[in-house]
Design a protein around this motif. Structure first.
Motif, short mmCIF file in Angstrom:
data_model
loop_
_atom_site.label_atom_id
_atom_site.label_comp_id
_atom_site.label_asym_id
_atom_site.label_seq_id
_atom_site.Cartn_x
_atom_site.Cartn_y
_atom_site.Cartn_z
N ASP A 127 1.15 -1.20 -0.34
CA ASP A 127 -0.08 0.19 -0.28
C ASP A 127 0.74 1.30 0.48
OD1 ASP A 127 -2.30 -1.68 -0.11
OD2 ASP A 127 -3.19 -1.43 1.26
N THR A 150 -7.31 7.82 0.10
CA THR A 150 -8.10 7.20 -0.17
C THR A 150 -8.57 6.65 -1.52
OG1 THR A 150 -10.04 9.12 0.93
CG2 THR A 150 -11.51 6.80 -0.93
N ALA A 151 -7.79 6.92 -2.19
CA ALA A 151 -7.45 6.22 -3.80
C ALA A 151 -6.64 4.97 -3.48
CB ALA A 151 -6.72 6.91 -4.65
N LEU A 153 -6.96 3.01 -0.09
CA LEU A 153 -7.52 1.91 0.05
C LEU A 153 -8.70 1.67 -1.16
CD1 LEU A 153 -7.64 3.51 3.63
CD2 LEU A 153 -6.80 1.62 3.37
N ALA A 154 -9.09 2.29 -2.06
CA ALA A 154 -9.66 1.57 -2.88
C ALA A 154 -9.24 0.76 -3.96
CB ALA A 154 -10.25 2.23 -3.35
N SER A 156 -6.25 -1.02 -3.23
CA SER A 156 -6.18 -2.52 -1.95
C SER A 156 -7.27 -3.29 -2.37
CB SER A 156 -5.66 -1.72 -1.20
OG SER A 156 -4.74 -2.60 -0.37
N ALA A 157 -8.15 -2.62 -1.92
CA ALA A 157 -9.62 -3.02 -2.18
C ALA A 157 -10.13 -3.54 -3.28
CB ALA A 157 -10.92 -2.87 -1.87
N ASP A 160 -7.99 -7.26 -3.67
CA ASP A 160 -8.09 -7.75 -2.79
C ASP A 160 -9.75 -8.96 -3.25
OD1 ASP A 160 -7.05 -7.57 -0.56
OD2 ASP A 160 -8.80 -6.05 0.15
#
Lengths: 189, 189
Positions: A127, A150-151, A153-154, A156-157, A160
């Motif tokens: 990350d 935010t970008a 983490l998104a 990263s999701a 996932d």
DNA sequence: CAATTCCTTACGAACGGTCGTCAGGCAAAG
DNA sequence: CTTTGCCTGACGACCGTTCGTAAGGAATTG
């Protein structure tokens, strides 16, 4: 070296059948040894597993660092899509990635804490790599609606979800979902 | 009925330790029986597992149908966020969800095909439910940038990513990632 | 040079344990 | 009397692990 070939075989078998599903007999047979002989190279099954674990996670993180460094200056969409494709392209062939996925998702219960330490360190490391790229994108005005955190983490999701699809198995399923998820993600940045 | 209490105990143990990590002794002990007595109710460990599997997946799908029917007319964002929160709120307490997640991700090798049949049927069923809602949203002009099929797949990917976070464990991690992923998803619709 | 010691590696045998499974018996219920 | 539910006992298979041992090479000694 024999020690290395044991680790290689163990990596493949752990990746395919998990910790409990892999016996020392299997590993030894794959290496051309008897299971007792493994104890000349490793103190226990856990010792072998943890060595493979450490090396695998370190190698994975090293690969990501290399990718980010090599292609940092590409356009953002190519950079990000390339990272995603780098995952879909590997799963199925690459035992190291399968091991990493399987162990991350369901580590052996009695080693949970030790495994999770590696898992979190890896995720945070990756990350942090992408965050740098998103910060540059924000500075250049490539991304305006979301802040870099935010970008990251998104994204990263999004990674996932690709892992899930890969584990679930279907290849054309993964492709369809990746395209749709990417379209919405890219439109939402 | 004893048969049901065996299945209840088996569900919890399979969810927590997986198929190979759960022995008939454990299940029997949890039910207050001896392991051999389980054979008065089930033909084999596989038989028991498959029965639990079938009922769990059927119940999960039923729950989703109920949710969608109950709240179909809510605003789109509340409807979707409610569906996501319904997952994050359940994991950790709900053995049925843990079982569903664990079995989906890493089914016992010798039952792979049978398990995957249920998994795919479940996912397709859930996606079909959300597709209806996105079609209505498109008809009402609530969603304009993505067509219903793309929106459905992207939302399905968002659900996947939440599953990953839940499995990984961290609760505040899941919350942070969910918020970021949702922000980008909603902006990209 | 040869002889000795030592370390590494691999093996056979066996350990205590747990696994899923089967057979047989006993008590209660219909 | 038959059926049902649960029990005890035992089975073969496999698990991770330990022990004693033997072969081979390297290093040390005479």
């Amino acid at each position: 070296m024999t020690t290395q070939s044991i680790k290689d075989a163990a990596l493949i078998l752990f990746a395919e059948h998990g910790y409990n599903g892999t016996s020392l007999s299997h590993i030894a047979a794959e290496t051309g040894l008897k299971k007792q002989s493994l104890y000349s190279h490793f103190a226990s099954k856990d010792d072998l597993f943890l060595q493979v674990l450490e090396e695998t996670f370190a190698a994975e993180l090293r690969d990501r660092e290399q990718y980010v460094n090599d292609r940092f200056s590409e356009p953002l969409d190519e950079f990000l899509l390339g990272a995603l494709r780098g995952m879909t392209g590997r799963f199925g062939h690459d035992a190291r990635m399968k091991f990493w996925l399987r162990v991350s998702f369901f580590p052996p219960a009695h080693l949970y804490d030790q495994v999770m330490e590696y898992v979190y360190r890896y995720i945070d490391g990756v990350d942090a790599l992408y965050l740098k790229r998103f910060e540059q994108a924000a500075a250049l005005g490539e991304v305006t609606r979301q802040n870099p955190e935010t970008a990251t983490l998104a994204f990263s999701a999004l990674i996932d979800s690709i892992c899930v699809e890969l584990v679930y198995g279907g290849e054309e399923r993964t492709e369809r979902k990746l395209q749709a998820a990417w379209a919405v993600f890219w439109a939402g940045l």
